[in-house]
Design an enzyme around this catalytic site. Structure first.
Site, short mmCIF file in Angstrom:
data_model
loop_
_atom_site.label_atom_id
_atom_site.label_comp_id
_atom_site.label_asym_id
_atom_site.label_seq_id
_atom_site.Cartn_x
_atom_site.Cartn_y
_atom_site.Cartn_z
N GLY A 16 0.81 -1.21 0.00
CA GLY A 16 0.00 0.00 0.00
C GLY A 16 0.84 1.27 0.00
O GLY A 16 0.36 2.34 -0.30
N GLU B 28 6.17 4.42 9.36
CA GLU B 28 5.74 4.34 10.75
C GLU B 28 5.86 5.67 11.47
O GLU B 28 5.02 6.02 12.28
CB GLU B 28 6.56 3.26 11.49
CG GLU B 28 6.78 2.04 10.61
CD GLU B 28 6.57 0.70 11.27
OE1 GLU B 28 5.84 0.59 12.27
OE2 GLU B 28 7.15 -0.28 10.76
#
Ligand code: MOS
Length: 710
Positions: free
Chosen positions: A455, A677
């Site tokens: 993704g 992240e």
């Protein structure tokens, strides 16, 4: 590269591929939280028309726990013993001609159990607390200077406790596989972040050579850490496919995914921060209790980040694990960093208020160019730029300091909050193979490299690098990732090291290609070159060559954040505006400004999307997400999108994304650090400080809900 297919639904994910004759498998699962299986009754299930096989035991080995030298998300392999370790553990695999029959039959499997009391929460009687450094001696706690003494001597002391809940990732693509034997070759179609672990793990389970297993995962519909290793259904499904001589497909239901896949464990943080009256940080102590399972130690590594956020020369942390009766928890996007910064940055905000200093100014005053833990410089650190640019874009200068002092025209309470975040600059070994082929109109290139598309747009990032270097049009470049067939190892893509791992290897292959063809370091390809194939490999700074052997075995081989002469982190600053409705106390988030230092931005469009996605997830963690458990019977309760609310478009206002975009040449030749992240890290802390600024109330747990504010 693949956005059009993604948004039109044309892209085919692992289990979308249905070979002729495919049978469908469904698990029947344990209805008790812990105990021993006395008997399983499969008679009614086997009698359902269309049912071909009901397995209650499979003769396979455990593939071992990913963080204990193995390949699977947990060491416990269901259907191999009578032990029930958690509610929802598979007790039978039903295979039928169609999914309707398989579901019906699975519901008819019944079992008798000897039950034992469960402990599924950190404080439950029977939950066993162990000191991490004693059970996992390689993971020593971080200690710099004398945290306790410096804290005790600090003029300003803040001592707070924070509770972080269990949460589950809810990827659009469920955990699913199509498993097929082609002769004595096993072919697994699966959405995974770690094709090589599945390849080697299944080979170990079935005692077949790894080169007889192919894992095909060109696109993952959301990994987030949950798809980082061998899932427990794959071995049993492979056994069923062999017995039936047919391909078998399994899609875990959303509800089963809550028990058959990993989740973010609950954690409790005690943060003590000492400062002088000007807001100079003198000491910090960060103690953590984190949930794990009975059968594996999922490590706690929260202070790896909090020890480095600021220039604090006295830091101490102690991390403990709490053994509970659940499946083994695991990584879920910003696994340690998001909870850790919620606790740490919330406390920093309290320090700012205690010394009456602006929270941005306080952070800038405590910035550092040197890693306080190792004494080495950071490979690059532009946190101050993130804070300054973010403050400007947000209009922070117009903020009034006192809580409850800003109101909207509709009377709502306005709160502006800020928090910093960071995520280790990790990197892993990678091999890139590049093939250049002349065509009538020029050249075409094909690149195979370690990596998985989940993704984030890794193909776009690779494509841009190759297109820029060789002067090729982007549609003349094909990219192979996530597929073990005849290519370099498909090592784990996680820890935000995907781009910082694949791009340096591709860069090295491009250099090799130019050298082999006698071309200069720059410039378009001259006409007349023949077909050329090169292969190059790279690894994290300081890693030995032998690390490639580890990667080839499908074992985790990432490095960082500490390298021989430097420490590497990506950084972010988030500014969040909340509006709290005066009557309902509903919290809305009309806007967020996030500025990121991820080194060079490899692909601006996909990078900005990743940041927006991280911010949305951070807001979900702030205001919505919590996996509810039943303390009496074990298991998770709100196991659907209906009952596990995540933000929807109507919840999300404007997200303004900025990048510092300064290359980090120390970490790798391309200058990229990680991004996926870090963009979530600190969002919840910024939201909590905004809620405080709006209401005067400090919420020290997540999610923050209406009932906390009435
Ligand atoms: Mo990530 S939580 O390491 O996939």
């Amino acid at each position: 590269m693949d956005a059009y297919e993604k948004v039109t639904g044309a892209l085919r994910y692992g289990a979308d591929r249905l070979p002729p004759g495919t049978a469908h498998a469904v698990f029947a699962v344990a209805t008790v939280g812990k105990g021993r299986l006395l008997s399983v009754d499969t008679g009614a299930a086997a009698a359902v028309p269309g049912v071909r096989l009901v397995l209650t035991r499979v003769d396979i080995e455990s593939a071992g726990f990913l963080l204990g030298g193995g390949y699977a998300f947990q060491s416990l392999q269901p259907l191999t013993s009578d032990q029930i370790a958690y509610r929802g553990q598979p007790i039978a695999l039903v295979v039928a001609d169609d999914l309707v029959a398989a579901n019906e039959a699975a519901a008819l499997v019944s079992a008798r159990y000897e039950t034992a009391p469960v402990a599924v929460e950190i404080d439950a009687p029977g939950a066993e607390v162990v000191v991490q450094s004693e059970v996992l001696p390689d993971l020593h706690d971080i200690s710099v200077g004398d945290g306790e003494a410096a804290y005790a001597a600090s003029p300003v002391r803040i001592d707070r406790e924070y509770d972080l809940p269990q949460q589950h990732p809810l990827p659009m693509e469920l955990v699913a596989s199509v498993v097929e034997w082609q002769g004595d070759k096993l072919v697994i179609h699966e959405g995974t972040q770690n094709s090589s672990a599945i390849q080697n793990g299944v080979a170990k389970q079935l005692a077949v050579p790894a080169d007889r297993v192919d894992v095909i995962s060109p696109s993952v519909g959301g990994g987030f850490g949950q798809k980082n290793s061998l899932q427990p259904h794959i071995g049993p499904v492979a056994v069923a496919a062999r017995q039936l001589g047919r391909p078998v497909k399994i899609v875990l239901s959303r509800s089963q995914t809550f028990h058959a896949a990993s989740f973010r464990p609950a954690s409790r943080h005690r943060v003590r921060i000492g400062a002088d009256t000007d807001g100079r940080l003198l000491a910090a102590i960060h103690d953590i209790d984190q949930q794990t399972s009975r059968h594996d130690y999922f490590p706690a590594m929260y202070s790896e980040l909090t020890a480095r956020l600021y220039d604090i020369s006295n830091f101490h942390s102690r991390q403990r694990l709490v053994r509970t009766d659940v499946q083994t928890p695991g990584y879920m996007r910003a696994p340690y960093e998001s909870p850790a910064t919620f606790a740490f940055e919330s406390t920093i905000d309290e320090v700012a208020y205690a010394v009456r200093k602006d929270p941005v100014a306080l952070r800038l005053a405590n910035d550092t160019a040197v890693d306080p833990v190792t004494g080495h410089p950071f490979s690059s650190r532009f946190l101050a730029d993130c804070l300054r640019r973010g403050a400007k874009r947000f209009g922070w200068a117009d903020r009034s300091f006192a809580p409850g002092s800003m109101r909207g025209r509709d009377g709502s309470l306005i709160g502006w909050g800020v928090a910093a975040g960071a995520y280790k600059g990790a990197a892993a070994p990678a091999t890139a193979r590049l093939r250049l082929v002349p065509t009538r109109s020029g050249y075409e290139a094909t690149i195979w490299v370690d990596g998985h598309e989940m993704g984030q747009g890794i193909r776009t990032a690779i494509n841009r690098l190759v297109a820029d270097d060789l002067g090729l049009r982007s549609d003349r470049i094909a990219i192979g990732v996530g597929d073990t067939r005849g290519v370099p190892p498909q090592h784990l893509t996680a820890g935000s090291w995907g781009t910082a791992t694949a791009l340096p290897a591709v860069h090295a292959a491009l250099k090799k290609l130019r050298a082999q063809l006698g071309l200069g370091p720059r410039g378009r390809l001259p006409p007349g070159l023949g077909e050329t194939v090169v292969q190059a490999r790279t690894q994290a700074p300081g890693q030995p060559e032998a690390i490639h052997e580890r990667a080839a075995l499908g074992l985790p081989a990432g490095g960082g954040p500490e390298y021989p002469n430097f420490t590497s982190f990506s950084f972010v600053a988030h500014f969040v505006e909340v509006r709290v409705e005066t009557t309902t106390r509903r919290v809305r988030v009309p806007r967020v400004v996030s500025v990121v230092d991820c080194g060079r931005v490899a692909s601006p469009t996909t990078a900005a999307s990743q940041v927006r996605g991280g911010v949305v997830w951070g807001l979900g963690a702030s205001l919505r997400e919590r996996s509810e458990v039943d303390p009496r019977f074990g298991g998770f309760l709100n196991t659907s999108l209906e009952e596990y609310p995540v933000p929807v478009n109507a919840d999300i206002g404007h997200i303004d994304v900025g990048f510092v975009n300064k290359p980090d040449p120390r970490l790798n030749a391309v200058g990229v650090k990680g991004l996926g992240e870090v963009c979530m890290v600190g969002v919840a802390a910024a939201a909590a400080s905004a809620v405080f600024h709006a209401t005067g109330r400090r919420i020290r747990h997540l999610p923050m809900r209406l009932e906390d504010l009435v």
